[in-house]
Design a protein around this motif. Structure first.
Motif, PDB file in Angstrom:
ATOM      1  N   GLU A   4     -16.888 -87.806  52.232  1.00  0.00           N
ATOM      2  CA  GLU A   4     -15.882 -88.325  53.190  1.00  0.00           C
ATOM      3  C   GLU A   4     -15.352 -89.588  52.754  1.00  0.00           C
ATOM      4  O   GLU A   4     -15.703 -90.416  51.907  1.00  0.00           O
ATOM      5  N   LYS A   5     -13.953 -89.421  53.316  1.00  0.00           N
ATOM      6  CA  LYS A   5     -13.091 -90.854  53.124  1.00  0.00           C
ATOM      7  C   LYS A   5     -13.761 -91.996  53.985  1.00  0.00           C
ATOM      8  O   LYS A   5     -13.889 -91.982  55.137  1.00  0.00           O
ATOM      9  N   ALA A   6     -13.568 -92.936  53.274  1.00  0.00           N
ATOM     10  CA  ALA A   6     -13.937 -94.272  54.001  1.00  0.00           C
ATOM     11  C   ALA A   6     -13.025 -94.973  54.925  1.00  0.00           C
ATOM     12  O   ALA A   6     -11.738 -94.753  54.623  1.00  0.00           O
ATOM     13  N   HIS A   7     -13.374 -95.280  56.272  1.00  0.00           N
ATOM     14  CA  HIS A   7     -12.316 -95.816  56.972  1.00  0.00           C
ATOM     15  C   HIS A   7     -12.162 -97.394  57.099  1.00  0.00           C
ATOM     16  O   HIS A   7     -12.523 -98.054  57.579  1.00  0.00           O
ATOM     17  N   CYS A   8     -11.469 -97.840  55.762  1.00  0.00           N
ATOM     18  CA  CYS A   8     -11.090 -99.076  55.583  1.00  0.00           C
ATOM     19  C   CYS A   8      -9.972 -99.217  54.726  1.00  0.00           C
ATOM     20  O   CYS A   8      -9.331 -98.407  54.304  1.00  0.00           O
ATOM     21  N   PRO A   9      -9.298-100.603  54.770  1.00  0.00           N
ATOM     22  CA  PRO A   9      -8.201-100.653  53.982  1.00  0.00           C
ATOM     23  C   PRO A   9      -7.985-100.178  52.625  1.00  0.00           C
ATOM     24  O   PRO A   9      -7.034 -99.673  52.113  1.00  0.00           O
ATOM     25  N   VAL A  10      -9.013-100.549  51.950  1.00  0.00           N
ATOM     26  CA  VAL A  10      -8.876-100.224  50.387  1.00  0.00           C
ATOM     27  C   VAL A  10      -9.998 -98.853  50.581  1.00  0.00           C
ATOM     28  O   VAL A  10     -11.219 -99.050  50.836  1.00  0.00           O
ATOM     29  N   THR A  11      -9.735 -97.709  50.052  1.00  0.00           N
ATOM     30  CA  THR A  11     -10.166 -96.575  50.422  1.00  0.00           C
ATOM     31  C   THR A  11     -11.249 -96.620  49.426  1.00  0.00           C
ATOM     32  O   THR A  11     -11.073 -96.452  47.961  1.00  0.00           O
ATOM     33  N   ALA A  12     -12.465 -95.967  50.000  1.00  0.00           N
ATOM     34  CA  ALA A  12     -13.773 -95.484  48.815  1.00  0.00           C
ATOM     35  C   ALA A  12     -13.951 -94.129  49.338  1.00  0.00           C
ATOM     36  O   ALA A  12     -13.388 -93.602  50.545  1.00  0.00           O
ATOM     37  N   VAL A  13     -14.682 -93.604  48.653  1.00  0.00           N
ATOM     38  CA  VAL A  13     -15.243 -92.303  48.821  1.00  0.00           C
ATOM     39  C   VAL A  13     -16.861 -92.105  48.991  1.00  0.00           C
ATOM     40  O   VAL A  13     -17.596 -92.937  48.448  1.00  0.00           O
ATOM     41  N   PHE A  14     -17.067 -91.593  50.226  1.00  0.00           N
ATOM     42  CA  PHE A  14     -18.515 -91.605  50.409  1.00  0.00           C
ATOM     43  C   PHE A  14     -19.119 -90.138  50.315  1.00  0.00           C
ATOM     44  O   PHE A  14     -18.493 -89.243  50.657  1.00  0.00           O
ATOM     45  N   GLY A  15     -20.357 -89.832  50.113  1.00  0.00           N
ATOM     46  CA  GLY A  15     -20.833 -88.301  50.335  1.00  0.00           C
ATOM     47  C   GLY A  15     -22.275 -88.576  50.550  1.00  0.00           C
ATOM     48  O   GLY A  15     -23.076 -89.539  50.205  1.00  0.00           O
ATOM     49  N   ARG A  16     -22.764 -87.399  50.939  1.00  0.00           N
ATOM     50  CA  ARG A  16     -24.126 -86.996  51.332  1.00  0.00           C
ATOM     51  C   ARG A  16     -24.450 -85.767  50.946  1.00  0.00           C
ATOM     52  O   ARG A  16     -23.710 -84.678  50.948  1.00  0.00           O
ATOM     53  N   LEU A  17     -25.949 -85.734  50.471  1.00  0.00           N
ATOM     54  CA  LEU A  17     -26.378 -84.523  50.004  1.00  0.00           C
ATOM     55  C   LEU A  17     -27.569 -84.059  51.216  1.00  0.00           C
ATOM     56  O   LEU A  17     -28.272 -84.515  51.626  1.00  0.00           O
ATOM     57  N   GLU A  18     -27.101 -82.848  51.725  1.00  0.00           N
ATOM     58  CA  GLU A  18     -27.792 -82.319  52.932  1.00  0.00           C
ATOM     59  C   GLU A  18     -28.630 -81.138  52.645  1.00  0.00           C
ATOM     60  O   GLU A  18     -28.083 -80.201  51.899  1.00  0.00           O
ATOM     61  N   ALA A  19     -29.726 -80.902  53.361  1.00  0.00           N
ATOM     62  CA  ALA A  19     -30.495 -79.901  53.203  1.00  0.00           C
ATOM     63  C   ALA A  19     -31.328 -79.542  54.486  1.00  0.00           C
ATOM     64  O   ALA A  19     -32.192 -80.540  54.904  1.00  0.00           O
ATOM     65  N   GLY A  20     -31.278 -78.255  55.103  1.00  0.00           N
ATOM     66  CA  GLY A  20     -32.067 -78.163  56.016  1.00  0.00           C
ATOM     67  C   GLY A  20     -31.463 -79.064  57.276  1.00  0.00           C
ATOM     68  O   GLY A  20     -32.481 -79.542  58.242  1.00  0.00           O
TER      69      GLY A  20
END
Length: 247
Positions: A4-20
């Motif tokens: 996911e892209k962060a909603h902030c002036p300087v862009t960061a990248v977020f991610g999550r590991l999902e299972a079940g």
């Protein structure tokens, strides 16, 4: 792994590991290339490295618990050829039962106020010089104290009976019930007298009074004195962390 892209002036990248339908791990890749990870297995770290490579993301370094950081560094090298170099190691401690040091040094702890600002700034700069924290030195020298990592912290002095400050500890604001104690600093000529332990106890007590449910601090693994000190006053070792930078 979902990005996911962060909603902030300087862009960061977020991610999550999902299972079940549950989130099992997350990461954040800042705009400056620092990759922060929650614990991952060797297989999960390798899958993340492959995923980031495919998407064209190139972290400059990674920081995580020791096993996760080491696993990702090895996977990143296999996928990209970028050689990892260890640049940071630390122990994480969490406060258990707060225990004042024995023998207890003479004096008392007190929260600092406006008139103490110059003293606090000077000691923070001295601390940064000792640990080689150049970005903070640059901000302090430029008069940008509020923009430094110390700008929002609450400082405690330990004073001798005549009111002379001899040691200092700082605490971050309470966020999610957690407070971090950092930095703890005693000028070199005043060390070995129990002041650091006493001021850390006072700063920890103030954090608890402010509503913290978890009080934590990091230590240098190569400094047996501080590691022993914090354990004596009630801090319990939780985990080891590491940071690797990539060529």
């Amino acid at each position: 792994m979902r990005l996911e892209k962060a909603h902030c002036p300087v862009t960061a990248v977020f991610g999550r590991l999902e299972a079940g339908g549950e989130v099992h791990a997350v990461f954040c890749l800042t705009s400056r290339g620092r990759l922060g990870l929650t614990p991952l297995s060797v297989e999960q770290a390798d899958a993340l490295a492959a995923h980031l490579t495919v998407l064209g993301h190139s972290p400059a370094n990674v920081i995580a618990d020791h096993d996760t950081a080491t696993a990702f560094a090895g996977s990143w090298q296999r996928h990209t050829g970028a050689a990892p170099a260890l640049f940071w190691r630390t122990h994480l401690y969490r406060l258990g039962t707060l225990t004042p040091p024995q023998p207890h040094p003479e004096g008392r702890g007190r929260l600092t106020g406006g008139p103490d600002r110059g003293h606090v700034v000077r000691w923070c700069r001295e601390f940064c010089v000792e640990v080689g924290e150049q970005p903070s030195i640059d901000l302090i020298d430029a008069g940008s104290w509020d923009d430094s990592r110390f700008g929002d912290r609450h400082f405690t002095f330990w004073e001798t009976p005549d009111g002379t400050p001899v040691s200092m500890a700082a605490a971050t604001p309470v966020i999610g019930g957690m407070v971090r104690i950092d930095p703890v600093y005693t000028p070199a000529h005043l060390r070995g007298r129990g002041y650091a332990g006493a001021v850390t106890v006072e700063a920890s007590r103030a954090a608890l009074a402010a509503g913290a449910t978890d009080v934590v601090l990091f230590t240098d693994p190569d400094n047996p004195t501080t590691n022993a000190l914090y354990q004596r006053i009630g801090y319990v070792h939780v985990a080891d962390f590491a940071g690797y930078k990539f060529s």
